[in-house]
Structures are given as structure tokens and as C-alpha cells.
Design an enzyme around this catalytic site. Structure first.
Site, mmCIF file in Angstrom:
data_model
loop_
_atom_site.group_PDB
_atom_site.id
_atom_site.type_symbol
_atom_site.label_atom_id
_atom_site.label_comp_id
_atom_site.label_asym_id
_atom_site.label_seq_id
_atom_site.Cartn_x
_atom_site.Cartn_y
_atom_site.Cartn_z
ATOM 1 N N LYS A 53 -7.907 21.762 77.035
ATOM 2 C CA LYS A 53 -6.923 21.746 77.399
ATOM 3 C C LYS A 53 -6.989 23.709 78.146
ATOM 4 C CE LYS A 53 -5.360 18.748 75.012
ATOM 5 N NZ LYS A 53 -4.922 18.201 73.794
HETATM 6 C C1 LIG Z 1 -4.334 17.778 72.509
HETATM 7 C C2 LIG Z 1 -3.398 17.419 71.935
HETATM 8 C C3 LIG Z 1 -3.391 17.543 70.552
HETATM 9 C C4 LIG Z 1 -4.587 17.396 69.793
HETATM 10 O O1 LIG Z 1 -4.959 18.853 69.866
HETATM 11 P P1 LIG Z 1 -6.353 18.809 68.930
HETATM 12 O O2 LIG Z 1 -7.126 20.435 69.491
HETATM 13 O O3 LIG Z 1 -7.409 17.946 70.025
HETATM 14 O O4 LIG Z 1 -6.361 19.343 67.245
HETATM 15 C C5 LIG Z 1 -1.965 17.067 69.429
HETATM 16 N N1 LIG Z 1 -1.070 16.256 70.662
HETATM 17 C C6 LIG Z 1 -1.224 17.309 71.383
HETATM 18 C C7 LIG Z 1 0.030 16.320 72.468
HETATM 19 C C8 LIG Z 1 -2.513 17.502 72.606
HETATM 20 O O5 LIG Z 1 -2.427 16.712 73.800
#
Ligand SMILES: *Cc1c(COP(=O)(O)O)cnc(C)c1O
Length: 398
Positions: free
Chosen positions: A183
Site C-alpha cells: 500500500k
Molecule cells: C489491501 C486491502 C485490504 C486488506 O488490507 P490488509 O492490510 O492486507 O489486511 C482490504 N481491502 C482492500 C480494498 C485492500 O486493497
């Protein structure tokens, strides 16, 4: 996920020097070092939220946001078929029933799609802002308000993106951001939920730590008003997330410069268009999202790109785990233990969903991750490579 430097190291060292890796209590030893709290303040400042609460993952943030927003057993929650699978899991873990609705060329749920999916049992929506962009909020808020729906936003991929000045995550009752490795800001693992509602914040705060009320300084003397679970973030993760969050405005600015450059050049290529960005000024620009004329052209373009050693992927015909075509286990509700579906019955026929725009748009989509560290020459090279692949693919397709 590309910038780690002295700031991240300094924040981690602060924590290691005290030896207190737990975010709560230990006032005497921690020398006033509270990285989770600082991360929360930094995220709240970035997006203009009244409250932010850091947890162990973006998935946990989405679950905490839903539970705290009042979504629970047997509630129908409208969700998109294009999202990371965590969104759907969070609805199920909250005890609620996911109802899939159609998206549009924003790659997010559309107001029309939502309207068609509403039933008397609809409690709310989990709106997901995909690929760094944002949903068409004007149209969506009209439906939310008309039907008085509980709006929760999974902005896991869109922290720092906004629509007409209001940040993703803050349009409804609660929102969630992810800090996983892929992210815009990473903590290794981590997530932050945001809200402007004090009661929602308190519930999320308690829920993510076994119901602890976090009043006073003695954990052993706290009250436990609600049932919860452990979704706490550690101080080490929060330390990295804090330094990373401070970099987000710079990353967004750089990403936008590169994305604009790419779109300007590629906009002239015959057959190419882009996923719609409802507010280009609010784009976090983490992805360039191309639309090809047909699924076959997209498929051919991806294989040309691969042959040329260039990035770019499609969520529909690769196993990216972001699209309903890869979720047979969800359609059949395979799990280790009972899911709410068994108790309440399926709210729709998951095996025969009618989501024509999702199938069409995601089939034609090719996404490229944008790097804030790219030079403008590097972006130019990528544009040329994409143009060559598209041209070749279109010739074969014709
Ligand atoms: C990455 C992501 C998640 C999950 O996040 P994590 O930190 O990996 O648990 C949830 N929703 C969306 C849209 C994502 O892109």
C-alpha cells in the site's frame, strides 16, 4: 512501499530503546513513547478525520469499522465484486450477508448498481475505492441518503485520495486504510480505521482490544463494556507506519505527476481509454488503469507486455484474488466453521450473479503500479512500451 530511510529507523529505535512494544500502559518505562497514538494523529491530520484508530491490518480495520458502524448478524451489506477479498470476509466475520452489486467504469460500486441490490433487509454498503482512485461520491451519497444506508468505506487502496476535498474513508460512518506491504504507506502489516463519530471510534477502540475501555492507566483495573478480539497493532509496526504516513503527501504528488504524463501520452493511442476518475484532483495515483476496447484485446496486450518484460496485469483473467471470478469458495461459502449464510440463507444466488458491467470493465482493464521514485524519462519509456504492446495487440486482434 518504496521509501525506507533514516526516519523509519529512528522511529523504530525510539521503541526499542524503551523496550515497550505494547501500545497501551507501561507508563513508567515507556518514556512517553506512544507510536500507535502518533500514527493515529498523523493519519487523522492527513485526511482531516476527527478520530483514527490503528489496528493490526487493513482487513481488521475494515472489520472494526463495520462492527463499530452497527453492522451485525443477518444484515445485508452491499459490496462490490471487484475488491480485495478481505472486504467480503469482513462482512461475513461481522455476521452479515454480502450482497454483490454492479460497478462502473470508476472500478467502484455505481449508484445504479447499489439501487438494484437494495432489499428491505439492506443495512448498509461497504464501498471500496479501488486502484488508488475514488468512487463517484455525488451519485452514491444520493442513494445512501435516500435509503438511509449505513456507509462504511474500505479505502484500503486509497488512503490520501479524496473527492471534491473530502477524503475517502470519511464519507460515511467509518472507513478503513491498509498499511500492508503493497500500500501507499506500509508498516509491514497494519491498518487504520477513521471516523468523525466519537461513539463509533470508542466502539472500534474497545472492540480491537478484547473490549478493554482504555480508561485510566492500569490495565488490570479497566472495564470491558463489549465483546471484542485482538486486532491490536504493535508499537514497532506503528513506528514504521508513522514515518511512512509523513511521506504520503510527497508520494501522492509524485505519483500524480507521473500518471498525468502517462495519460497525456497514452490518451492519443488509438483504442486506449482509462478508468474514469470522478475527481482527478483527488487521485492518489498509485495505479494507471487502462481500458482496452475488448477483453480479447486486453488479453493480447497483457501477453505482449509480458513478452516485452513490462509490468501490467489484469484482474479478470489472472488469479489476482481481487475479482469475483476467483472467489468460488465465497460463492459456495466454503469455510472452516459455520458462516452467517447457513443461518440466514443466501440473500442472492451467488452462483448466478448478474454483474454485466463488472465482467465487461474488469475484463478490459490493465493496471500498472506507479512508483513515486520514477523519473519522467522512466515514465516516458513505459508509455512507449505500452503503446507498442497495444499497437501490436490491436493488429493481431483485427
Ligand atoms: C489491501 C486491502 C485490504 C486488506 O488490507 P490488509 O492490510 O492486507 O489486511 C482490504 N481491502 C482492500 C480494498 C485492500 O486493497
Amino acid at each position: 512501499m518504496e521509501f525506507f530511510g533514516a526516519d523509519e529507523r529512528a522511529e523504530i529505535n525510539d521503541v526499542l530503546e524503551t523496550g515497550i512494544l505494547f501500545r497501551y500502559n507501561h507508563e513508567a518505562q515507556r518514556n512517553n513513547i506512544y507510536k500507535a497514538r502518533e500514527l493515529e494523529a498523523e493519519v487523522a491530520k492527513l485526511v482531516g478525520a476527527s478520530y483514527a484508530h490503528a489496528v493490526s491490518s487493513g482487513s481488521a480495520a475494515a472489520l472494526c469499522a463495520m462492527v463499530a458502524a452497527g453492522i451485525g448478524a443477518g444484515d445485508e451489506v452491499i459490496v462490490p465484486p471487484f475488491t480485495y477479498v478481505a472486504t467480503i470476509e469482513a462482512v461475513l466475520l461481522a455476521g452479515a450477508l454480502p450482497v454483490f452489486a454492479d460497478i462502473d467504469d470508476t472500478l467502484c460500486l455505481s449508484a445504479d448498481g447499489i439501487r438494484k441490490a437494495i432489499t428491505p433487509r439492506t443495512k448498509g454498503i461497504c464501498l471500496v475505492h479501488m486502484c488508488g482512485q475514488m468512487a463517484d461520491m455525488n451519485a452514491i451519497m444520493a442513494v445512501v441518503n435516500e435509503y438511509n444506508l449505513v456507509l462504511v468505506e474500505d479505502a484500503g487502496q486509497a488512503m490520501g485520495a479524496s473527492y471534491k476535498g473530502v477524503y475517502t474513508g470519511l464519507w460515511g460512518r467509518a472507513g478503513a486504510y491498509s498499511f500492508d506491504f503493497f500500500k501507499i504507506a506500509t508498516a509491514g502489516e497494519g491498518g487504520v480505521m477513521v471516523t468523525n463519530d466519537e461513539q463509533v471510534y470508542k466502539l472500534a477502540d474497545n472492540y480491537s482490544d478484547h473490549g478493554h475501555d482504555h480508561i485510566g492507566t492500569n490495565r488490570g483495573m479497566e472495564q470491558h463494556p463489549i465483546v471484542g478480539f485482538n486486532y491490536r497493532i504493535s508499537e514497532l509496526h506503528a513506528a514504521v507506519g508513522l514515518a511512512q504516513t509523513r511521506r504520503v503527501p510527497m508520494i501522492i504528488e509524485q505519483n500524480n505527476a507521473r500518471k498525468k504524463q502517462l495519460m497525456e501520452r497514452l490518451g492519443k493511442v488509438a483504442g486506449l481509454s482509462f478508468a474514469r476518475i470522478p475527481d482527478p484532483d483527488g487521485d492518489s495515483a498509485t495505479f494507471l488503469n487502462l481500458l482496452l476496447p475488448t477483453e480479447a484485446a486486453a488479453r493480447q496486450t497483457v501477453s505482449e507486455l509480458q513478452a516485452a518484460g513490462v509490468g501490467g496485469f489484469n484482474y479478470w483473467f489472472t488469479n489476482m484474488y481481487h475479482f469475483i471470478n476467483q472467489w468460488d469458495h465465497i460463492k459456495t461459502m466454503q469455510t472452516a466453521s459455520a458462516l452467517p449464510i447457513e443461518k440466514f440463507g443466501p440473500p442472492q444466488d451467488y452462483q448466478n450473479l448478474d454483474l454485466p458491467t463488472a465482467q465487461n470493465v474488469i475484463g478490459r482493464l490493465i493496471s500498472f503500479g506507479i512508483r513515486a521514485s520514477w523519473t519522467s524519462e522512466e515514465a516516458d519509456t513505459l508509455a512507449s512500451q505500452i503503446e507498442a504492446a497495444v499497437t501490436k495487440a490491436t493488429l493481431i486482434d483485427a
